[in-house]
Design a protein around this motif. Structure first.
Motif, PDB file in Angstrom:
ATOM      1  N   PHE A   1      17.467 -25.671   8.752  1.00 30.41           N
ATOM      2  CA  PHE A   1      16.246 -24.843   9.041  1.00 30.41           C
ATOM      3  C   PHE A   1      16.259 -24.527  10.525  1.00 30.41           C
ATOM      4  CE2 PHE A   1      14.181 -26.016   4.855  1.00 30.41           C
ATOM      5  CZ  PHE A   1      14.923 -25.066   4.367  1.00 30.41           C
TER       6      PHE A   1
ATOM      7  N   ARG B   1       9.788 -27.600  -3.162  1.00 32.64           N
ATOM      8  CA  ARG B   1      10.120 -26.203  -3.691  1.00 32.64           C
ATOM      9  C   ARG B   1       9.490 -25.399  -2.235  1.00 32.64           C
ATOM     10  NH1 ARG B   1      13.439 -26.284  -7.541  1.00 32.64           N
ATOM     11  NH2 ARG B   1      13.025 -27.719  -9.270  1.00 32.64           N
ATOM     12  N   GLU B   2      10.270 -24.456  -1.911  1.00 32.06           N
ATOM     13  CA  GLU B   2      10.000 -23.367  -0.949  1.00 32.06           C
ATOM     14  C   GLU B   2       9.450 -24.045   0.239  1.00 32.06           C
ATOM     15  OE1 GLU B   2       7.379 -20.526  -2.887  1.00 32.06           O
ATOM     16  OE2 GLU B   2       9.140 -19.793  -4.042  1.00 32.06           O
ATOM     17  N   VAL B   3      10.062 -25.308   0.745  1.00 32.28           N
ATOM     18  CA  VAL B   3       9.656 -26.169   1.928  1.00 32.28           C
ATOM     19  C   VAL B   3       9.970 -25.395   3.213  1.00 32.28           C
ATOM     20  CG1 VAL B   3      11.708 -27.426   1.855  1.00 32.28           C
ATOM     21  CG2 VAL B   3       9.223 -28.235   2.426  1.00 32.28           C
ATOM     22  N   GLY B   4      10.804 -24.490   3.221  1.00 30.43           N
ATOM     23  CA  GLY B   4      11.227 -23.910   4.526  1.00 30.43           C
ATOM     24  C   GLY B   4      11.622 -22.372   4.335  1.00 30.43           C
ATOM     25  N   ARG B   5      11.043 -21.745   5.457  1.00 29.51           N
ATOM     26  CA  ARG B   5      11.263 -20.391   5.437  1.00 29.51           C
ATOM     27  C   ARG B   5      12.107 -19.794   6.629  1.00 29.51           C
ATOM     28  NH1 ARG B   5       5.989 -16.841   6.195  1.00 29.51           N
ATOM     29  NH2 ARG B   5       6.076 -17.600   8.427  1.00 29.51           N
ATOM     30  N   LYS B   6      13.098 -19.129   6.193  1.00 26.36           N
ATOM     31  CA  LYS B   6      14.266 -18.615   6.935  1.00 26.36           C
ATOM     32  C   LYS B   6      14.706 -17.259   6.480  1.00 26.36           C
ATOM     33  CE  LYS B   6      18.360 -20.264   9.648  1.00 26.36           C
ATOM     34  NZ  LYS B   6      19.313 -21.275   9.815  1.00 26.36           N
TER      35      LYS B   6
ATOM     36  N   ARG C   1      12.782 -15.488   3.587  1.00 26.63           N
ATOM     37  CA  ARG C   1      12.340 -15.945   2.332  1.00 26.63           C
ATOM     38  C   ARG C   1      12.291 -17.508   2.415  1.00 26.63           C
ATOM     39  NH1 ARG C   1      17.766 -16.636  -1.409  1.00 26.63           N
ATOM     40  NH2 ARG C   1      16.357 -18.444  -2.393  1.00 26.63           N
ATOM     41  N   TYR C   2      11.548 -18.030   1.400  1.00 32.43           N
ATOM     42  CA  TYR C   2      11.502 -19.543   1.410  1.00 32.43           C
ATOM     43  C   TYR C   2      12.580 -20.163   0.499  1.00 32.43           C
ATOM     44  CZ  TYR C   2       6.638 -19.037   2.789  1.00 32.43           C
ATOM     45  OH  TYR C   2       5.731 -18.663   3.466  1.00 32.43           O
ATOM     46  N   TRP C   3      13.001 -21.521   0.930  1.00 33.06           N
ATOM     47  CA  TRP C   3      14.107 -22.240   0.525  1.00 33.06           C
ATOM     48  C   TRP C   3      13.545 -23.527  -0.248  1.00 33.06           C
ATOM     49  CZ3 TRP C   3      18.497 -19.356   0.180  1.00 33.06           C
ATOM     50  CH2 TRP C   3      18.843 -18.481   1.027  1.00 33.06           C
ATOM     51  N   ASP C   4      14.153 -24.044  -1.198  1.00 32.43           N
ATOM     52  CA  ASP C   4      14.031 -25.343  -1.672  1.00 32.43           C
ATOM     53  C   ASP C   4      14.967 -26.510  -1.109  1.00 32.43           C
ATOM     54  OD1 ASP C   4      12.408 -23.982  -3.559  1.00 32.43           O
ATOM     55  OD2 ASP C   4      13.665 -24.218  -5.315  1.00 32.43           O
TER      56      ASP C   4
END
Length: 172
Positions: free
Chosen positions: A36, A153-158, A161-164
């Motif tokens: 991230f 769930r959807e803890v990082g944004r790169k 979009r959000y990523w799990d």
């Protein structure tokens, strides 16, 4: 000519590896959600990270090299899981491979060497966070006895979009 798995050597990382290790990591920063981090590093910016992984103790850096060319093909680390002292017997582990070095068993060789190096340390658990989807990393960790604890769930944004991130645990 590509190296065969038997020609890969694994050794502790050294300061001379810094530029190659930084290049490997920066590929993942620029091209993937596997880390991230969103800005690439210079080697000098990455030096404190390298120096925080000595040849002994619970925080290790293992490097895989091509036996013929000595090109660095990847690395594995154990790092502090959290900074508070009560977490001292837990580590977070990870593997990064050169972009062209996947699917050759190098991650397996790196983890074998890392966990062997950690066997005599005062450690209780290893943790790994895997940005999803990442089937290769999931398979590697499960092969080494990691079990899935849960997914943030959807803890990082790169990359817009959000990523799990799935969290895995292994008893040491």
């Amino acid at each position: 000519m590509a190296s065969k798995r038997s020609e890969v050597q694994v050794r502790p990382g050294a300061e001379a590896d810094l530029e190659a290790l930084t290049d490997i990591y920066n590929h993942y920063v620029r091209e993937t959600p596997i880390t991230f981090d969103t800005a690439v590093f210079t080697s000098e910016e990455r030096r404190p990270w390298l120096l925080s992984h000595p040849e002994d103790g619970p925080y290790r850096l293992m490097v895989a090299t091509d036996g013929d060319t000595q090109e660095i093909l990847g690395y594995a680390t154990s790092s502090p899981y959290r900074t508070k002292h009560a977490y001292a017997t837990s580590v977070e582990v990870t593997v990064y491979l050169a972009a062209h070095a996947g699917r050759r068993g190098i991650g397996t060789l790196l983890y074998q060497a890392l966990f062997e190096a950690l066997a005599d340390e005062d450690l209780h658990r290893a943790y790994a966070g895997i940005a999803l989807p990442n089937e290769a990393s999931t398979r590697l960790h499960e092969r080494f006895g990691f079990r899935h604890l849960g997914t943030h769930r959807e803890v990082g944004r790169k990359f817009g979009r959000y990523w799990d991130v799935a969290w895995y645990e292994k008893e040491l």
